[in-house]
Design a protein around this motif. Structure first.
Motif: not given
Length: 135
Positions: A60-80
């Motif tokens: 929820g925190h990520i969705v609320k605060n995420f600002k789409f960058p100009s080079d946005y491309v829909k895709g999967k993101v993995a965070i370690d």
């Protein structure tokens, strides 16, 4: 008299001890120590409930605060990443998405509020988190 005072002090020490979360004793005298995950502010309940709450609040925190960058491309993101002993996030890697998306994900995660660090047997420890989602 000394023996009586010692016995009373010994009894008082054992009756005032509080149980640690994640530590259980089985009838076979096997001690089981479970890792308690980091806890997002306001999350309560069992170990599983705290873990699920942390993941929901972080998403929820990520969705609320995420600002789409100009080079946005829909895709999967993995965070370690892991939550350190002070309750702060430390990012090891972000994979997937464009460089702008990776940078934004890092920014948003570093903005997350300080959480209660994970522990094992009452001792604070670093806790791994692996997240994957589609943006």
């Amino acid at each position: 008299m000394k023996i009586l005072l010692f016995a009373l002090a010994f009894f008082a020490a054992f009756t005032t001890m509080s149980a640690q979360e994640g530590v259980t004793m089985r009838k076979s005298t096997t001690l089981k120590v479970a890792e308690v995950p980091p806890t997002w502010p306001g999350c309560t309940g069992s170990i599983n409930q705290k873990n699920n709450c942390l993941r929901q609040k972080l998403a929820g925190h990520i969705v609320k605060n995420f600002k789409f960058p100009s080079d946005y491309v829909k895709g999967k993101v993995a965070i370690d990443m892991f939550i350190n002993k002070e309750g702060k996030p430390v990012i090891r890697s972000v994979k997937g998405g464009s460089p702008g998306v990776q940078k934004e994900v890092k920014r948003v995660i570093m903005m997350m509020p300080q959480v209660i660090p994970g522990n094992m047997g009452g001792t604070k420890k670093d806790s791994d988190l692996k997240l994957a989602f589609t943006l």
